[in-house]
Design an enzyme around this catalytic site. Structure first.
Site, PDB file in Angstrom:
ATOM      1  N   ASP A 141      -3.787   5.107  -7.938  1.00  0.00           N
ATOM      2  CA  ASP A 141      -3.538   6.358  -7.022  1.00  0.00           C
ATOM      3  C   ASP A 141      -3.464   7.666  -7.156  1.00  0.00           C
ATOM      4  O   ASP A 141      -4.402   7.888  -8.229  1.00  0.00           O
ATOM      5  CB  ASP A 141      -2.477   4.705  -6.362  1.00  0.00           C
ATOM      6  CG  ASP A 141      -2.414   5.607  -4.645  1.00  0.00           C
ATOM      7  OD1 ASP A 141      -2.592   7.220  -4.124  1.00  0.00           O
ATOM      8  OD2 ASP A 141      -2.650   4.795  -2.736  1.00  0.00           O
ATOM      9  N   HIS A 216       0.385  10.711  -1.821  1.00  0.00           N
ATOM     10  CA  HIS A 216      -0.116   9.004  -1.670  1.00  0.00           C
ATOM     11  C   HIS A 216       0.560   8.006  -2.038  1.00  0.00           C
ATOM     12  O   HIS A 216       0.800   6.722  -2.324  1.00  0.00           O
ATOM     13  CB  HIS A 216      -1.948   9.344  -1.929  1.00  0.00           C
ATOM     14  CG  HIS A 216      -2.491   8.070  -0.793  1.00  0.00           C
ATOM     15  ND1 HIS A 216      -2.907   6.892  -1.522  1.00  0.00           N
ATOM     16  CD2 HIS A 216      -2.952   7.883   0.419  1.00  0.00           C
ATOM     17  CE1 HIS A 216      -3.532   6.535  -1.161  1.00  0.00           C
ATOM     18  NE2 HIS A 216      -3.493   6.309   0.862  1.00  0.00           N
ATOM     19  N   SER A 544      -4.675   2.087   3.470  1.00  0.00           N
ATOM     20  CA  SER A 544      -4.184   2.374   2.197  1.00  0.00           C
ATOM     21  C   SER A 544      -2.773   2.025   2.176  1.00  0.00           C
ATOM     22  O   SER A 544      -2.045   1.876   1.436  1.00  0.00           O
ATOM     23  CB  SER A 544      -4.276   4.247   2.607  1.00  0.00           C
ATOM     24  OG  SER A 544      -4.268   3.886   1.797  1.00  0.00           O
TER      25      SER A 544
END
Length: 762
Positions: A141, A216, A544
């Protein structure tokens, strides 16, 4: 005669063109052809590149075009080449393929960032006795914010001796920040850096470091395996204890996503390293378009992971409700769609005509008081003022008013910023047909709510028909026990599977709307540069977010059943998934509130408790996956690219890709009236178990199963059954799809497989 300035300009343009002409290529090599004169493959690849180089500077090691040498996830290397060099390589007998570095994107519904809900997936607590500290979950990520409380290692035992990974240092990352929870942190940026012609980082915040400056990666990794953090909330919303799915597991992060995307060369290098480091689960909340498996870097890398016992979970994508939009469809990968939770953030718009419109919001600033404000819609400097695109609003028209903005095109949080910058005091974001009735809450920079299409249409008509339209926005915080839930998110990508229509994708859905998890302190919750707020937790939505839920659950199953293969774990999660919401009605689709189907939700919504004891599993060996690949009419070289063996024997290939021992069925008649599949199930429940089949048919298809009863004397015993699907006479070859299910049932277990039917390729 040309002037010196003109000559300098021409030289500059030539150099600029040369730099632009170079790009990263991934090169697939006949791994076993390495001459004995080279001690390593790295040396051999370097020599090959030097032999075709058109740049004298690249002869030195420091200027070498070689970016990565892959040893585990892929046979080959990546290099920074011009077109002529790439074509020269392809002419070499030892080179099987050369292709441009693909770019993947993060699967959130935000651009540049955005927000959503949920703090925990409470039922996972039932696994506490099984949550082995020996499980390591690798997350590819945007990196990690190691100071987050989600990585607290209080009470954790020593790191397992099998772990070979490490925490790398960076300008802003001290390896000492890692601990017994966060056991690994690496970064891979060569592909990204070369994407700009060999340049460096495009933003001041970025550097060669595992640190997460996007948020994220911290969100996804803490969702998968974050430690329990009490009194967590996002600016007061979703207050409670935030915890990952596998709180006892370790986390290893691999930073592969940067400001301009996630590059295939970096992803392959990270998967290569993660497998060697010793992860048990790999979680990838990123994806791109669909491609043949031999050109899909994630599919190639995950095949190696699967072969070494590593479970791979990937997001399905956020291109829904468009059909055939699902990504990451390799059958050895768990493809995860998104659903809602039973928690919401209601907000209201009280209109001047006495009506109250219901919406959602995560706005956390000062309220609007008690005085209604004038409403404006589609009044601005351009035809895009209805979308509230940057510079589209006229300050003299919107100042001091509430602006209605259509959802779509630009980021939702950006719309709020555009309204605020134009002098607006509030915003109502109204869905169009593209988003239907799906509501996703955002933490806007000004008072704002989001409403669905039907409500939005009422609002637009009110503004159009009333001479003095007004509204007052009211925010109600967090509510629980929302009905119905789960609902399939409209953004969640849909089947059918365009790469292999005979494999049903997505596999399952999990919580992916409004998920609370850890966040980076380097960026505000909206991701906008003008957002100066900082928060330890953020609320986000996207596949996600659903992907790491399943990654964490897979880690728990791995701990509870260390002997299970990745395909057995996948089977357990699929065959125990549920298809009824909390009103005991079939799952619905947020896009239009219609009934959902397996092209949207796969086998259903994961049920962690039932997955722990599925009764039967559909196991798949590496050899069976090879027989599947052979059935796709790939060349031998294409299959070798995926399985990374000197050669493959396709003499035992499946007659149809759907013959793979998959836990779900996707039947493509393609002009035939009869399709027959055989499956094998393994007893992982009690000895002396008996199962009877229950068939839920489709209107246009007859289904028969033989035998109709399976008896198992012992644990680990395998039994086969054959299903015959017959398309009824008179069915026209249309683009329609129908659905059914096959369930092996006894008093303890319901082992359910969805079935999708189509009559031609979509």
């Amino acid at each position: 005669m040309a002037s010196p300035i003109t000559i300098i300009t021409l030289i500059f343009l030539f150099l600029l063109y040369s730099a632009e002409a170079k790009r990263t290529y991934i090169v697939r090599v006949k791994h076993w052809d390495k001459p004995e004169s080279f001690s390593t493959h790295h040396d051999w690849y370097t020599s090959q590149l030097q032999s075709i180089s058109t740049d004298p500077q690249s002869q030195s090691e420091s200027e070498s075009p070689l970016l990565y040498t892959y040893t585990t996830s892929f046979n080959g290397f990546s290099a920074f080449l011009d077109t002529d060099e790439a074509e020269s390589l392809l002419r070499s007998e030892s080179i099987l393929d050369v292709f441009e570095d693909p770019v993947y994107t993060l699967d959130t519904t935000r651009t540049p960032e955005f927000l959503g809900l949920n703090s925990e997936f409470g039922v996972a607590s039932g696994y506490s006795g099984h949550a082995s500290n020996g499980v390591i979950i690798g997350v590819l990520d945007t990196g990690v914010w190691p100071e987050s409380k989600s990585y607290d290692d209080y009470g954790m035992p020593e790191i397992p001796s099998k772990w070979k990974g490490e925490c790398e240092s960076g300008p802003d990352f001290d390896p000492k920040l890692c601990n017994k929870k966060l056991v690994g942190a690496r970064s891979f940026s060569k592909g990204f850096q070369m994407s700009s012609g060999g340049g460096g980082f495009s933003t001041k915040r970025e550097s060669v470091s595992p640190r997460d400056v996007d948020g994220h990666g911290t969100h996804t990794s803490s969702t998968a395996a974050g430690s329990a953090v009490t009194n967590a909330s996002f600016l007061g919303y979703a207050a409670g204890t935030a915890r990952g799915m596998a709180t006892g597991a370790r986390v290893a992060t691999y930073k592969v996503c940067w400001s301009s995307g996630c590059f295939g060369s970096d992803i392959l290098a990270a998967m290569d390293r993660a497998i060697l480091d010793g992860v048990d689960v790999l979680s990838l909340s990123l994806g791109g378009g669909s491609a043949p498996y031999y050109r899909d870097t994630i599919a190639i890398g995950s095949f190696s992971a699967m072969e070494k016992g590593v479970f791979v979970s990937c997001s399905a994508g956020n291109s829904g409700p468009t059909r055939s939009s699902v990504a990451n469809v390799a059958p050895w990968v768990m493809t995860v769609g998104a659903g809602t939770l039973d928690r919401d953030f209601p907000a209201y718009a009280n209109l001047g005509n006495g009506k109250r419109l219901v919406g959602v919001s995560l706005y956390s600033g000062e309220g609007m008081g008690t005085k209604p404000l004038e409403l404006v819609y589609n009044k601005g400097n351009s035809s895009s003022s209805n979308l509230c695109l940057p510079a589209s609003l006229d300050p003299t028209t919107v100042r001091g008013k509430i602006v209605v903005c259509d959802r779509g095109v630009n980021a939702r949080v950006e719309k709020g910023a555009v309204v605020r910058d134009a002098g607006g005091l509030g915003m109502i974001m109204a869905n169009t047909a593209a988003s239907g009735e799906e509501l996703v809450a955002d933490s806007h920079l000004l008072p704002a709510i989001a409403v669905g299409k039907k409500t939005g249409d009422l609002l637009r008509e009110y503004i159009k028909s009333d001479s003095n339209p007004t509204a007052l926005l009211v925010f109600k915080g967090t509510v629980l026990d929302v009905h119905p839930s789960p609902v399939v998110a409209a953004f969640s990508s849909r089947g059918p599977n365009t790469v292999t229509p005979e494999i049903l994708k997505p596999d399952v859905i999990g919580p992916g709307v409004n998920i609370l998890a850890g966040w980076s302190d380097a960026i505000g919750p909206t991701g906008l540069d003008k957002d100066s707020r900082r928060t330890q937790f953020n609320i986000m939505s996207g596949t996600s977010m659903s992907c790491p839920h399943i990654s964490g659950l897979a880690g728990l199953l791995k701990a509870a059943h260390p002997e299970w293969s990745p395909s057995a774990i996948k089977s357990a999660l699929m065959t125990t998934a549920y298809n009824l919401d909390n009103t005991n009605s079939p799952l619905r689709d947020a896009a239009d509130n219609s009934l959902s189907n397996p092209h949207a939700h796969g086998s259903g919504h994961v049920d962690p408790q039932k997955a722990l004891s599925p009764g039967l599993v559909y196991d798949i060996s590496t050899e069976e996956y090879i027989r599947f690949l052979c059935s796709l009419d790939y060349t031998v070289d294409h299959i070798v690219a995926i399985v990374k063996r000197p050669s493959v024997n396709c003499s035992k290939k499946f007659s149809n890709p759907g013959q793979l021992n998959y836990p779900s069925f996707s039947v493509l008649f393609g002009g035939k009236r009869v399709v027959r599949y055989t499956r094998e199930v393994t007893n992982v429940g009690a000895p002396n178990s008996v199962y009877k089949v229950v068939v839920n048919g489709a209107p246009s298809v007859g289904i028969s199963v033989k035998p109709s009863k399976l008896s198992f004397r012992s644990v680990g015993e395998k039994k086969r059954y054959t299903v015959t699907f017959v398309s009824k006479k008179g069915v026209s070859l249309t683009n329609k799809a129908e659905f059914g299910s096959i369930t092996w049932s006894n008093p303890q277990h319901q082992v359910r497989s969805p079935v999708a039917f189509s009559w031609n390729r979509f």
